[in-house]
Scaffold this active site. Structure first.
Site, PDB file in Angstrom:
ATOM      1  N   THR A 140       0.832  -1.197   0.000  1.00 36.94           N
ATOM      2  CA  THR A 140       0.000   0.000   0.000  1.00 36.94           C
ATOM      3  C   THR A 140       0.871   1.253   0.000  1.00 36.94           C
ATOM      4  O   THR A 140       2.013   1.224   0.433  1.00 36.94           O
ATOM      5  CB  THR A 140      -0.921   0.023   1.229  1.00 36.94           C
ATOM      6  OG1 THR A 140      -0.120   0.078   2.429  1.00 36.94           O
ATOM      7  CG2 THR A 140      -1.825  -1.194   1.269  1.00 36.94           C
ATOM      8  N   GLY A 141       0.309   2.346  -0.497  1.00 39.69           N
ATOM      9  CA  GLY A 141       1.010   3.622  -0.450  1.00 39.69           C
ATOM     10  C   GLY A 141       2.116   3.774  -1.464  1.00 39.69           C
ATOM     11  O   GLY A 141       3.168   4.352  -1.161  1.00 39.69           O
ATOM     12  N   TYR A 170      -0.389  11.991  13.666  1.00 38.89           N
ATOM     13  CA  TYR A 170       0.420  11.029  12.911  1.00 38.89           C
ATOM     14  C   TYR A 170       1.105  10.058  13.866  1.00 38.89           C
ATOM     15  O   TYR A 170       0.970   8.836  13.749  1.00 38.89           O
ATOM     16  CB  TYR A 170       1.448  11.774  12.071  1.00 38.89           C
ATOM     17  CG  TYR A 170       2.411  10.892  11.319  1.00 38.89           C
ATOM     18  CD1 TYR A 170       1.995  10.149  10.225  1.00 38.89           C
ATOM     19  CD2 TYR A 170       3.748  10.818  11.703  1.00 38.89           C
ATOM     20  CE1 TYR A 170       2.889   9.343   9.526  1.00 38.89           C
ATOM     21  CE2 TYR A 170       4.643  10.025  11.007  1.00 38.89           C
ATOM     22  CZ  TYR A 170       4.214   9.289   9.930  1.00 38.89           C
ATOM     23  OH  TYR A 170       5.100   8.495   9.245  1.00 38.89           O
ATOM     24  N   SER A 182       6.344   5.042  12.790  1.00 34.36           N
ATOM     25  CA  SER A 182       7.122   6.239  13.141  1.00 34.36           C
ATOM     26  C   SER A 182       6.954   6.506  14.618  1.00 34.36           C
ATOM     27  O   SER A 182       5.916   6.178  15.210  1.00 34.36           O
ATOM     28  CB  SER A 182       6.640   7.445  12.333  1.00 34.36           C
ATOM     29  OG  SER A 182       7.280   8.637  12.780  1.00 34.36           O
TER      30      SER A 182
END
Length: 267
Positions: A26-27, A179, A170
């Protein structure tokens, strides 16, 4: 289709094109992105590749969309002997993960490796994050991976010990609250899969690549990262791709249920 595989790599699918397993990544929206780097590396190691992208996300970010990227990526993968398919997919929609798996299976067959490199990433902190932005981050970065992993687990049909789940995560939270918080949830979901899908012989790991130079960095961030890295350089998509490639290989089977830092020793 003629295969062009690095025979020194301990991966799958090195005997014939028909033996190539299928990775769903994905992405993969830009040629310079981490997702595209992973796709190229896995294609060179003997995998067929299905990938998703979402043009409206790139279009509203500072780097903008990249016209022609999907076809260029597919052409590069084909040069490594990979069969490919590309699906534009809004992963904020909870119905999208099942639809993606349906389309991939109809076009290419069963998925052996799921690599999740998509994300929602809009800088904001504790005081200025909107509820809409917070919810969207969790929808894309946490809910979608859960639903993708769930579909993968329900449909997995490959040889025991060959299945792979890898998520890119992250630890950045300061000034980037939604995020980082949603990526923290992603970590837990991924690590749970290592145990809850153990009966399938599927491994699951989260990889934290640190700051990777894909064209998004302001100059001051770039300089700070270079100064902070022991090797004195920025990370590249290829650095991440090599680790994912190993995790997807047979030799990577014993690494399971881990949060792996792959940032060159960045403090």
């Amino acid at each position: 289709m003629t295969t062009n595989i690095d025979h020194d790599h301990p991966g799958y699918g090195q005997d014939a094109a028909a033996d190539r397993p299928l990775a769903l990544i994905t992405g993969v929206g830009r040629t310079v992105g981490i997702g595209a780097g992973i796709a190229r590396r896995l294609a060179a190691s003997g995998w067929d590749i299905a990938f998703t992208y979402w043009t409206p996300y790139d279009a509203r970010m500072s780097w903008g969309s990249e016209p022609g990227a999907t076809e260029e990526i597919r052409q590069t993968l084909a040069e490594h002997g990979a069969s490919t398919t590309a699906i534009e997919a809004d992963l904020a929609d909870p119905d999208t993960p099942a639809r993606v798996f349906d389309e991939v299976e109809q076009r290419m067959g069963k998925v052996t490796a799921l690599v999740m490199s998509h994300c929602e990433s809009v800088d904001s902190g504790l005081l200025d994050t909107s509820v809409e932005s917070f919810d969207r981050h969790f929808a894309v970065n946490a809910r979608a991976p859960w639903l993708l992993i769930r579909e993968f687990g329900r449909r997995f049909a490959a040889e025991r010990g060959t299945g792979r789940i890898i998520s890119l995560t992250s630890d950045h939270t300061v000034g980037n609250l939604p995020y980082g918080a949603s990526k923290g949830a992603l970590d837990r979901i991924t690590l749970a899969a290592a145990h809850e899908l153990a009966h399938l012989g599927v491994t699951a790991n989260a990889v934290n690549p640190g700051p990777i130079d894909t064209g998004w960095m302001p100059e001051e961030v770039r300089e700070h990262c270079v100064r902070s890295a022991p090797l004195g350089r920025l990370g590249t998509p290829q650095d991440t791709a090599h680790l994912v490639d190993f995790l997807c290989s047979r030799e990577g089977e014993w690494i399971n249920g881990q949060l792996l830092m792959s940032n060159g020793g960045l403090a």
